[in-house]
Design a protein around this motif. Structure first.
Motif, short mmCIF file in Angstrom:
data_model
loop_
_atom_site.label_atom_id
_atom_site.label_comp_id
_atom_site.label_asym_id
_atom_site.label_seq_id
_atom_site.Cartn_x
_atom_site.Cartn_y
_atom_site.Cartn_z
N GLU A 120 0.82 -1.22 0.00
CA GLU A 120 0.00 0.00 0.00
C GLU A 120 0.84 1.25 0.00
O GLU A 120 1.91 1.29 0.62
N ARG A 121 0.36 2.28 -0.70
CA ARG A 121 1.05 3.56 -0.73
C ARG A 121 0.07 4.63 -0.25
O ARG A 121 -1.14 4.44 -0.30
N GLU A 122 0.63 5.75 0.18
CA GLU A 122 -0.18 6.89 0.58
C GLU A 122 -0.95 7.38 -0.65
O GLU A 122 -0.33 7.78 -1.64
N PRO A 123 -2.30 7.36 -0.61
CA PRO A 123 -3.03 7.81 -1.79
C PRO A 123 -3.06 9.33 -1.87
O PRO A 123 -3.00 10.01 -0.85
N VAL A 124 -3.15 9.85 -3.08
CA VAL A 124 -3.33 11.28 -3.26
C VAL A 124 -4.78 11.50 -3.68
O VAL A 124 -5.19 11.06 -4.74
N LEU A 125 -5.56 12.12 -2.81
CA LEU A 125 -7.00 12.23 -3.06
C LEU A 125 -7.44 13.66 -3.33
O LEU A 125 -8.55 13.92 -3.74
N ASP A 126 -6.55 14.61 -3.05
CA ASP A 126 -6.88 16.02 -3.21
C ASP A 126 -6.10 16.56 -4.40
O ASP A 126 -4.87 16.56 -4.39
N PRO A 127 -6.80 17.04 -5.45
CA PRO A 127 -6.08 17.49 -6.63
C PRO A 127 -5.13 18.65 -6.34
O PRO A 127 -4.09 18.77 -6.98
N PHE A 128 -5.44 19.49 -5.36
CA PHE A 128 -4.56 20.60 -5.05
C PHE A 128 -3.27 20.11 -4.40
O PHE A 128 -2.19 20.66 -4.64
N GLN A 137 3.88 11.09 -6.99
CA GLN A 137 3.46 11.13 -8.39
C GLN A 137 2.62 9.89 -8.69
O GLN A 137 3.07 8.77 -8.49
N ILE A 138 1.43 10.13 -9.20
CA ILE A 138 0.50 9.03 -9.44
C ILE A 138 0.87 8.29 -10.72
O ILE A 138 0.61 7.09 -10.86
N ARG A 139 1.43 9.01 -11.68
CA ARG A 139 1.86 8.36 -12.90
C ARG A 139 3.28 8.75 -13.20
O ARG A 139 3.72 9.82 -12.79
N PRO A 140 4.00 7.94 -13.96
CA PRO A 140 5.39 8.30 -14.30
C PRO A 140 5.44 9.64 -15.03
O PRO A 140 6.41 10.38 -14.88
N GLU A 141 4.39 9.96 -15.79
CA GLU A 141 4.36 11.23 -16.53
C GLU A 141 4.03 12.40 -15.63
O GLU A 141 3.95 13.54 -16.09
N GLY A 307 -9.12 11.96 -11.72
CA GLY A 307 -9.13 10.54 -11.42
C GLY A 307 -7.79 9.93 -11.78
O GLY A 307 -6.79 10.62 -11.94
N ALA A 308 -7.76 8.60 -11.91
CA ALA A 308 -6.48 7.90 -11.99
C ALA A 308 -5.91 7.75 -13.39
O ALA A 308 -4.72 7.50 -13.54
N TYR A 309 -6.74 7.88 -14.41
CA TYR A 309 -6.27 7.63 -15.77
C TYR A 309 -6.78 8.69 -16.74
O TYR A 309 -7.76 9.36 -16.48
N ALA A 310 -6.09 8.78 -17.88
CA ALA A 310 -6.34 9.90 -18.81
C ALA A 310 -7.76 9.93 -19.35
O ALA A 310 -8.39 10.98 -19.41
N PHE A 341 -4.35 14.46 -11.84
CA PHE A 341 -4.64 13.07 -11.49
C PHE A 341 -4.67 12.84 -9.99
O PHE A 341 -3.90 13.45 -9.24
N THR A 342 -5.57 11.96 -9.57
CA THR A 342 -5.70 11.56 -8.16
C THR A 342 -5.98 10.06 -8.13
O THR A 342 -6.31 9.47 -9.16
N ASN A 343 -5.85 9.48 -6.97
CA ASN A 343 -6.07 8.03 -6.83
C ASN A 343 -7.55 7.71 -6.67
O ASN A 343 -7.99 7.14 -5.66
N LYS A 344 -8.31 8.09 -7.67
CA LYS A 344 -9.74 7.83 -7.63
C LYS A 344 -10.18 7.23 -8.95
O LYS A 344 -9.47 7.29 -9.95
#
Lengths: 434, 290, 157
Positions: A120-128, A137-141, A307-310, A341-344
């Motif tokens: 498990e990793r710390e999720p990022v849920l707040d876009p700010f 970083q949620i994605r390598p990009e 959200g999590a993907y493009a 992006f966020t972990n949603k």
């Protein structure tokens, strides 16, 4: 004038009697010989690295025909979105393993035998928070959707700071619209069957049958002619059935079931948690307005929780950046639209596809302007209405405008008597230069 | 994991039912309407190995017997809501049952089931508690009567022992100078859990003094609450706006609400104050809405 | 372990083998190929599964299939057909009571139950009768109009 047969007539729905007698066959009503039932293993956490996936026990459950992971998918990415998660999960509910079995209970039993080792990793849920440089970083990009060479979609017109300097009033606002789930009464559902000639038949509820066909062909690594979409009967979509949910995973599973069709009916919980939603939008407005009510400068920062993907985020912020300036000929405009992006769960289309959010914001903003200046709600809009020949925030010349005429007709039908000058306005009037 | 090979019993006599319940004790689930148990089975929240249905035991009735209104445990919400007897002599219950959830749920859900599910927010639980109901529990070994006020021990927990089946609910009918009232706040008008529900039952003497009072508050504590201090503050005194206001204030101190997805503790306290007053006034026959 | 369940379905006696843990919706759809009642939530919250049990509207997803032994179950197929539709079904067609059609079977069952109990419903009566049937497409106005139109039609017959 001759009598029309269809134009101007109230026609009954061609499927009305079918619906009323429950003879409409929805995808969930279809049963095929040898049909198998699908369930998936979903991530219970919003962000984790996948260390190991063990499906050996699941494969041994009696009545299980196939268990698949990312390894079994010919091409596992649709744009940036894995069909089945491989290295990581980026949102709670993300599919990792799929099972096809003789009935739903057996499929569920098999899913319960799947073992996935998650770190498990710390999720990022707040876009700010996601926008801060030291955020995970949620994605390598990175956490920003890149548009061209920028981390936002810009719109520039005129000189917005000069506009503010000239303005008599500055009106600043923050707006936020909520996430929404379409909640069609029919949940995501689909059937896939690959025949002996390698052609995959998909009974789909997709609202975007041809988009999805192309993507599925890509996943399977086959020409589009090998993907046969059978669609058109949908129990409610509202934008929630544009993106791939079941069809691509079903299609892959059907490669491993020896010609037996596979059917997947999402539960209401899966629908609420893992299907695409309407995304949250944040708007920071700064308007410069003259004392006679004209908006002469508008600066907007728009942050979309992507959200999590493009998915379709680029399309949405492109639309929003154009639309948030409103149907107004504002000479100085500065818009920065971000998709962060966020972990949603992935966000995508829903009724208006980005426009509901911008309309809400720009319409409430103009109401605030009206209040601040003590100008009537109708008048403020007539003052700021587009005319033929005006240029939009993105520089397009606007022709055949009808905002003025539409407001006049709406007022008339609502029994509101507008002042003479508003009633006399036309979109074709030449505007005096400011 | 969904339980396959479930064993099902649908006995036709109470004796047989009690014998089966006694034999399997905690290993058998008692099924009434199914709106809780079957839903839980659908969602994989409950996987009983054995199920006993009480639908064939003649437990659907609402009548008067020996000075009580007696209601069979399998009586459905819709029946209770339509009952002229309840509307007249246990109005709070007819009200609570008649509006619960939605019609297709009401034609299945039972009063006994609502009690045994023992949600602190249960609508008819609140009404029956506020009316001062008792329940009859029977087992192969005997029977006992338990006042509803002593029935709940925690969220979803009751004093029912394995082998016992709740078969009947008993309520003293409201008579002259006596009334009951029920009100519920939900986030929408139907198919909604209570943010708060309140039932009051009041009896006045000929001088307008309060002779007896019951106040039940739901969704405000781990179990449904009887506001006994508020009740005591009313009894023996004139039934006026002043004493009602005082009782409402005291009632707020007797609950222990939490913040959850349905509402905040702060709001539940506000609602309690307003709803206790409102239901007391209505139950006591005071004219004019507050 | 399978049990035999014998009951009357749309006026015809049926017998079916099924395990005891399934609900009536699953029995109808998967074991008897009666697909008019729909799956929407499995919780009694959407009403797409509404059927009549002994003439009363119920959420079939909340009925343990075993409990229908010896009883009467009615689905839309028993209300009317394309050849011989019930006036309510004609009213849904004429008044645009359906868009996607997925909630329609449940709406029909709840509305028929209402009209059987109350042939002269007010608008409020109709709304209260269908309060357990969720529609995401129509906004309900046309559904209520369909039921009121049917009531009117059935009175003059």
């Amino acid at each position: 004038m001759s009598e029309y047969k269809y134009v101007g007539k109230r026609l009954p729905r061609y499927d009305g009697m079918q619906h009323a007698t429950a003879s409409t066959r929805f995808v969930g009503d279809i049963k095929l010989p040898g049909m198998l039932y699908v369930k998936s293993w979903r991530s219970p956490v919003p962000s984790a690295r996948i260390r190991n996936i063990d499906i050996s026990k699941a494969q041994r459950v009696a009545g299980v025909a196939a268990v698949i992971t990312h390894k079994d998918v010919p091409n596992n990415l649709v744009s940036d979105f894995p069909v089945l998660a491989e290295h990581e999960v980026r949102f709670m509910g993300q599919d990792v393993v799929a099972v096809a079995a003789v009935d739903e209970d057996t499929a569920m039993e098999a899913i319960e035998q799947v073992r996935v080792d998650l770190e498990e990793r710390e999720p990022v849920l707040d876009p700010f928070k996601a926008m801060e440089p030291d955020s995970p970083q949620i994605r390598p990009e990175g956490n920003f959707l890149i548009v061209g060479n920028k981390n936002h979609q810009p719109v520039r017109k005129g000189d917005v700071e000069a506009g503010f300097a000239q303005a008599d009033h500055i009106i600043e606002s923050y707006f936020r619209t909520a996430a929404h789930e379409h909640a069609p009464i029919e949940t995501q559902v689909g059937i896939a069957q690959t025949d002996a000639m390698g052609r995959t038949h998909i009974w789909t509820v997709s609202q975007a049958v041809f988009f999805n066909q192309g993507d599925i062909a890509g996943v399977l690594g086959v020409p589009q002619s090998k993907v046969h979409m059978i669609g058109g009967v949908v129990g409610g979509g509202f934008g929630g059935k544009n993106n791939l949910h079941v069809d691509h995973i079903n299609a892959v599973l059907s490669l491993y079931t020896n010609g037996r069709p596979v059917k997947w009916v999402w539960t209401r919980e899966e629908e609420m948690i893992a299907s695409t939603h309407r995304g949250v939008a944040h708007f920071f407005f700064k308007d410069g307005v003259t004392k006679d009510g004209r908006i002469i400068a508008r600066k907007v920062k728009n942050v979309r929780d992507a959200g999590a993907y493009a998915q379709t985020n680029a399309y949405v912020i492109m639309k929003q950046s154009g639309a948030v300036a409103g149907p107004h000929p504002i000479p100085n405009v500065w818009i920065d639209s971000y998709a962060v992006f966020t972990n949603k769960r992935p966000v995508s289309s829903m009724r208006g596809f980005g426009m509901y959010q911008t309309s809400f914001a720009s319409e409430v903003q103009i109401e605030r302007i009206a209040k601040e200046l003590g100008i009537d709600s109708w008048r403020i809009r007539f003052i700021n209405a587009v005319h033929d020949g005006d240029r939009s925030a993105t520089g397009t010349e606007l022709l055949a405008c009808s905002m003025i005429e539409t407001m006049q007709l709406a007022a008339e039908r609502a029994g509101i008597v507008l002042d003479e000058d508003m009633r006399a306005m036309r979109s074709s009037d030449k505007r005096e230069e400011a | 994991m969904p339980q396959k090979d479930v064993e099902y019993f649908a006995p036709k006599t109470l004796e047989e039912a009690l014998q089966i319940a006694g034999e399997y004790g905690p290993d058998i689930s008692i099924l009434a309407g199914g709106t809780d148990l079957v839903r839980d089975m659908n969602l994989n929240f409950a996987n009983p190995k054995k199920v006993l249905w009480i639908g064939n035991l003649g437990l659907e009735y609402i009548k008067e017997r020996d000075g009580y209104i007696v209601i069979g445990a399998a009586t459905r919400m819709q029946t209770a809501g339509d009952s002229e007897l309840l509307k007249k002599k246990a109005a709070a219950l007819a009200r609570a049952a008649g509006k619960l959830a939605s019609p297709p749920v009401r034609y299945l859900a039972t009063l006994g089931g609502n009690i045994c599910t023992a949600s602190p927010a249960g609508d008819t639980v609140n009404a029956m508690l506020g009316l001062g109901a008792e329940v009859l529990l029977r087992s192969a070994k005997g029977e006992r009567v338990v006042p509803l006020a002593e029935f709940f021990t925690g969220p979803g927990e009751t004093v029912i022992k394995p082998g016992e089946i709740l078969v009947e609910i008993r309520i003293k009918p409201t008579g002259e100078n006596e009334g009951s009232a029920y009100v519920k706040m939900g986030r929408r008008k139907a198919l909604t859990l209570a943010v708060l529900n309140v039932t009051s039952r009041v009896k006045l003497d000929k001088q307008g003094n309060c002779e007896a009072a019951h106040i039940a508050i739901g969704a405000a504590a781990p179990t449904p609450v009887r506001a006994v201090k508020a009740e005591a503050a009313l009894v023996g005194k004139p039934f006026t706006d002043t004493t009602i206001e005082e009782a409402a204030k005291i009632a707020v101190t007797e609950i222990s609400p939490i913040d959850d997805v349905h509402g905040t503790a702060w709001y539940r306290r506000k609602l309690t104050h307003v709803f206790v007053k409102r239901t007391l006034r209505e139950a006591g026959g005071l004219n004019g809405a507050e | 372990m399978n049990y035999t369940i014998s009951f009357t379905l749309n006026g015809t006696p049926v017998q079916v083998e099924a395990p005891a843990h399934i609900n009536l919706l699953t029995l109808l759809r998967e074991h008897l190929d009666v697909v008019s009642p729909k799956f929407g939530c499995a919780q009694g919250n959407c009403g797409a599964c509404t059927v009549h049990l002994d003439g009363e509207p119920v959420n079939s997803c909340l009925v343990l299939a075993m409990t229908v032994e010896g009883r009467e179950v009615t689905t839309v197929e028993g209300i009317g057909t394309l050849r011989e539709p019930h006036p309510l079904q004609v009213a849904f067609y004429e008044n645009y009571g359906a868009q996607c059609g997925y909630c329609t079977p449940g709406m029909i069952m709840s509305s028929v139950a209402l009209l059987q109990k109350n042939p002269n419903p007010t608008r409020d009566d109709v709304v209260n009768a269908i309060v357990g049937n969720v529609c995401r497409c129509t906004g309900y106005h046309k559904i209520v109009a369909s039921v009121l139109a049917a009531a009117e039609q059935m009175k003059t017959k």
